[in-house]
Design a protein around this motif. Structure first.
Motif, PDB file in Angstrom:
ATOM      1  N   LYS A   1       0.841  -1.191   0.000  1.00  0.00           N
ATOM      2  CA  LYS A   1       0.000   0.000   0.000  1.00  0.00           C
ATOM      3  C   LYS A   1       0.884   1.252   0.000  1.00  0.00           C
ATOM      4  CE  LYS A   1      -3.993  -2.094   2.292  1.00  0.00           C
ATOM      5  NZ  LYS A   1      -4.903  -2.043   3.463  1.00  0.00           N
TER       6      LYS A   1
ATOM      7  N   ASP B   1       0.905   5.595  -0.749  1.00  0.00           N
ATOM      8  CA  ASP B   1       0.002   6.743  -0.775  1.00  0.00           C
ATOM      9  C   ASP B   1       0.050   7.478  -2.103  1.00  0.00           C
ATOM     10  OD1 ASP B   1      -1.026   6.580   1.964  1.00  0.00           O
ATOM     11  OD2 ASP B   1       1.071   6.872   2.503  1.00  0.00           O
TER      12      ASP B   1
ATOM     13  N   LYS C   1      -4.709   5.328  -7.581  1.00  0.00           N
ATOM     14  CA  LYS C   1      -3.704   6.037  -6.794  1.00  0.00           C
ATOM     15  C   LYS C   1      -3.166   7.206  -7.594  1.00  0.00           C
ATOM     16  CE  LYS C   1      -3.371   3.417  -3.050  1.00  0.00           C
ATOM     17  NZ  LYS C   1      -3.542   3.954  -1.685  1.00  0.00           N
TER      18      LYS C   1
END
Length: 392
Positions: free
Chosen positions: A114, A116, A142
């Motif tokens: 994961k 950001d 994303k």
């Protein structure tokens, strides 16, 4: 910060100071330790590792720096926590499209963790693998940002053998070339940031930071701001504003400590809170000893020359209770408030509320004064590192 949160803290200070202190500590901890994971991707040799090192305020030779070289040096995904704020991590990916990491395998690897947001770096036009990467990231919903690296090399190459060179024209030509290539691959309005990892204050890095500020959630935006190098005076001003906004919570924590009816405890709590806050201020402004030494290494300006422009007694030193008390003793208004804090506790009925008010005011005033001093030092160090006059 949310008005409801402030109202809740005020109410708890009157009814349950211990609960107020716990809530304040949790809030400050969350603000200063919000995780931020940034993936740095691109082809081999594009400058990913150098970007990471200079973002982390390191040179390529520093211990713990991401390895760099003319051949593929990153053979697996590796995390690089920020030296001062380990909650912020930059992840160095191997070069996409190599024999060890063909594009399809690489894309699987990309989705296994994961992140950001992603920064896709290229030192030429963005190629087929870069586009595959961007489209895969889009499918993951994303954010990603195109960075064209090694701009300093391009400018030097263009200037070679020429008398008159228009730097802005060259930069715009490179930018247009990158944008056109991405549009040809189906990206409607791509934004490309031009930068040199060795000179983050130049070219488009400030614009990249502004873009990230707009698009990140509040707590991640704060985490990024605290870790970003002082690339210009505007960043220093933003850091000061963000830190100033925290001072009322440190002061409220101080007031909560003053509610305990133990002589001398409130003063000890105040000093402890101020030590914690000032240490955070110093690191955020890169005025701690390790950060100043790294700045000296990356700019070539001697460490002692950087220290000479620092006027605050709280920069480039270890922050201790003794040092804080010495500094506060020289601030007449703060010393008066702290003296009043202990005296007022013996007044019947209104003693504890008055002590809390004195404690809040004394801590707030002390931290505001110290923050102003440190922000001015950060500006002077920045100007000295870049060889600027104080008026620039």
């Amino acid at each position: 910060m949310d008005v409801m949160f402030d109202t809740e803290i005020k109410s708890l200070l009157q009814t349950d100071p211990a609960a107020a202190a716990e809530k304040i500590n949790t809030f400050i901890e969350r603000q200063n330790n919000t995780p931020l994971n940034i993936a740095i991707t691109g082809e081999t040799g594009s400058g990913k590792s150098t970007f990471i090192n200079y973002f982390q305020r390191m040179t390529n030779d520093d211990a713990g720096a991401a390895p760099t070289g003319v051949t593929e040096t990153t053979i697996d995904v590796k995390e690089y926590p920020h030296p001062e704020y380990p909650n912020v991590k930059l992840w160095d990916f191997p070069g996409i499209g190599t024999t060890k990491f063909p594009a399809d395998t690489y894309l699987e690897l990309l989705g296994s963790r994961k992140f950001d947001f992603f920064i896709i770096i290229s030192d030429t036009r963005f190629r087929e693998n870069d586009v595959k990467l961007a489209k895969a990231i889009q499918k993951m919903k994303k954010k990603f940002y195109f960075v064209r690296s090694k701009i300093d090399n391009d400018l030097q190459a263009e200037a070679r053998g020429k008398r008159n060179v228009n730097e802005q024209e060259i930069l715009q030509k490179i930018r247009n070339d990158c944008i056109q290539g991405l549009q040809d691959e189906g990206f409607e309005s791509p934004q490309v940031f031009l930068l040199s990892s060795f000179d983050l204050h130049l070219y488009d890095f400030p614009l990249l930071h502004e873009t990230l500020e707009r698009e990140l959630p509040e707590l991640m935006r704060h985490a990024l701001l605290m870790t970003i190098p002082n690339i210009n005076l505007e960043v220093i001003k933003k850091k000061k504003k963000a830190l100033q906004a925290q001072i009322k919570y440190y002061a409220a924590g101080s007031a909560a400590g003053a509610a305990v009816p133990v002589p001398g405890l409130s003063f000890a709590v105040d000093i402890g809170i101020i030590v914690t806050a000032v240490t955070h201020f110093v690191v955020s402004f890169s005025l701690d000893i390790p950060s100043l030494k790294k700045l000296a290494n990356t700019t070539g300006v001697p460490y002692d020359d950087l220290k000479k422009v620092i006027l605050s007694p709280l920069a480039a030193v270890k922050i201790t209770s003794e040092l804080i008390m010495k500094v506060l003793s020289q601030l007449a208004s703060v010393a008066t408030l702290m003296a009043g804090e202990e005296v007022s506790r013996w007044i019947p009925i209104i003693g504890i509320p008055a002590t809390m008010a004195f404690s809040f005011a004394g801590t707030y005033k002390a931290l505001s004064h110290i923050l102003n001093m440190l922000a001015e030092d950060a500006e002077r160090v920045f100007k000295r590192a870049l060889g600027l006059n104080s008026s620039e």
